[in-house]
Scaffold this active site. Structure first.
Site, PDB file in Angstrom:
ATOM      1  N   GLU A 100      49.155   1.483 -79.396  1.00  9.15           N
ATOM      2  CA  GLU A 100      49.646   0.129 -79.685  1.00  9.15           C
ATOM      3  C   GLU A 100      48.761  -0.916 -79.010  1.00  9.15           C
ATOM      4  O   GLU A 100      49.201  -1.978 -78.635  1.00  9.15           O
ATOM      5  CB  GLU A 100      51.113  -0.016 -79.257  1.00  9.15           C
ATOM      6  CG  GLU A 100      51.376   0.054 -77.756  1.00  9.15           C
ATOM      7  CD  GLU A 100      51.743   1.458 -77.256  1.00  9.15           C
ATOM      8  OE1 GLU A 100      51.327   2.449 -77.901  1.00  9.15           O
ATOM      9  OE2 GLU A 100      52.408   1.541 -76.218  1.00  9.15           O
ATOM     10  N   ASP A 150      48.345  -5.401 -75.815  1.00 12.41           N
ATOM     11  CA  ASP A 150      49.209  -4.223 -75.887  1.00 12.41           C
ATOM     12  C   ASP A 150      50.627  -4.674 -76.234  1.00 12.41           C
ATOM     13  O   ASP A 150      51.131  -5.660 -75.672  1.00 12.41           O
ATOM     14  CB  ASP A 150      49.180  -3.499 -74.524  1.00 12.41           C
ATOM     15  CG  ASP A 150      49.936  -2.188 -74.562  1.00 12.41           C
ATOM     16  OD1 ASP A 150      49.336  -1.170 -74.917  1.00 12.41           O
ATOM     17  OD2 ASP A 150      51.150  -2.203 -74.250  1.00 12.41           O
ATOM     18  N   ASN A 165      59.894   2.255 -81.004  1.00  7.85           N
ATOM     19  CA  ASN A 165      59.865   3.483 -81.810  1.00  7.85           C
ATOM     20  C   ASN A 165      61.159   4.271 -81.656  1.00  7.85           C
ATOM     21  O   ASN A 165      61.680   4.812 -82.629  1.00  7.85           O
ATOM     22  CB  ASN A 165      58.679   4.357 -81.396  1.00  7.85           C
ATOM     23  CG  ASN A 165      57.405   3.984 -82.128  1.00  7.85           C
ATOM     24  OD1 ASN A 165      57.446   3.506 -83.261  1.00  7.85           O
ATOM     25  ND2 ASN A 165      56.271   4.179 -81.484  1.00  7.85           N
ATOM     26  N   ASP A 196      55.102   1.902 -87.223  1.00 10.19           N
ATOM     27  CA  ASP A 196      53.815   1.735 -87.905  1.00 10.19           C
ATOM     28  C   ASP A 196      53.754   0.380 -88.617  1.00 10.19           C
ATOM     29  O   ASP A 196      52.739  -0.313 -88.593  1.00 10.19           O
ATOM     30  CB  ASP A 196      53.605   2.855 -88.941  1.00 10.19           C
ATOM     31  CG  ASP A 196      53.371   4.219 -88.278  1.00 10.19           C
ATOM     32  OD1 ASP A 196      53.260   4.255 -87.031  1.00 10.19           O
ATOM     33  OD2 ASP A 196      53.310   5.225 -89.005  1.00 10.19           O
TER      34      ASP A 196
END
Ligand SMILES: [Mg+2]
Length: 309
Positions: free
Chosen positions: A221, A177, A185, A194
């Site tokens: 993620e 993770d 973000n 992305d």
């Protein structure tokens, strides 16, 4: 990394107890792909497992195990059930044709064999097989990163789980993770988020050397890797290696403590038996990942089964 099967020449397995018939078929199909042979049902199943043919031309009348029985075994094995099967038989009755199609064959060819008919039918079914492979491949991929998606992971894990149950070999899973990804973000925007995931997916694929090591995007993620024939130590080692590879990418992350993108990794390994399910293995991996997050992130944890007092 997974290779693109559609780019490879077609693989055909010819099964007939008569070597004369095999020679004839091989001659008829000689420039249509790679050809393998078996003269009995047992060999056919073994070669199908080893070579993963696209198409199997299967003689119905064979001693020991007949074509219908071979077909039944092929259809029961998830790793083999995708092969297109064409029965070849000296029977011409409707009843036999129906039985062949019901057994899961895509077509039925009667002896004596007519070469142009055999070639035309084989070409049709190879084309259909390649098209369905292509569709399946698209359906199995995560659109953003190109690695396998969650559904493909579930299928692959259950196949590997059963295979390791049979071979009594340890199966490993590593779940990863991205640390502080929400902050990433928020700071850089979703488009760059992305991009970051694509870089990470690519790095994981590049660190997975053996063909069966399947890399999947598990969630936002989160990525997960299936590690065949890997015990706890090997799986743990792989987890550390993966963590290092992400460090090496040195993707800037100003909202993270180290200033670069890091990952937490949870790993588990077990010889699958009746007391364990694929779902439980994933849960164990998830618990180990949770422990890695709790230990401060950017680290690797191995799932430890609770000890009896
Ligand atoms: Mg025969």
């Amino acid at each position: 990394m997974e290779c693109d099967q559609t780019a490879l020449p077609a693989r055909m397995l010819l099964v007939d107890d008569s070597p004369t018939n095999l020679r004839f078929l091989a001659h008829v199909l000689h420039n249509m792909g790679e050809i393998f042979f078996a003269t009995c049902g047992q060999d056919a199943l073994q070669i199908a497992r080893d070579k993963q043919p696209d198409l199997i031309l299967l003689d119905v009348e064979m001693p020991a195990m007949n074509g219908y029985e071979v077909c039944q075994h092929l259809k029961q094995d998830p790793a083999l059930s995708d092969a297109a099967i064409i029965f070849v038989t000296s029977h011409q009755s409707m009843e036999h044709e129906v039985r062949a199609l019901e057994a899961g064959a895509v077509d039925f060819i009667s002896k004596p064999l007519n070469p142009p008919v055999v070639r035309a039918r084989v070409r049709t079914h190879l084309t259909l097989k390649q098209q369905s492979d292509k569709l399946r491949q698209l359906a199995n991929r995560d659109g953003m990163t190109g690695v396998f998606n969650r559904r493909a992971f579930d299928d692959m894990l259950s196949v590997e789980f059963r295979r390791h149950q049979r071979t009594r070999m340890p199966l490993g899973i590593a779940m990863l993770d991205v640390d502080f990804f929400k902050r990433y973000n928020d700071l850089y925007g979703h488009l760059q988020g992305d991009d970051c995931l694509r870089h990470i997916a690519h790095a994981i694929v590049a660190s997975s050397r053996r063909p069966a090591e399947s890399v999947c995007r598990y969630g936002g993620e989160e990525f997960i890797v299936i590690l065949p024939n890997s015990d706890a130590q090997q799986t743990l080692k792989y987890g550390h290696w993966l963590r290092e590879q992400i460090h090496r990418l040195a993707l800037p992350h100003q909202a993270a403590e180290l200033g670069i993108v890091t990952v937490s990794v949870g790993v588990t390994a077990a010889i699958p038996d009746a007391s364990l399910s694929p779902l439980q293995m994933v849960q164990h991996c998830d618990q180990a990942l949770y422990a890695a997050k709790h230990q401060g992130r950017d680290c690797v944890c191995l799932f430890q089964a609770p000890q009896d007092p």
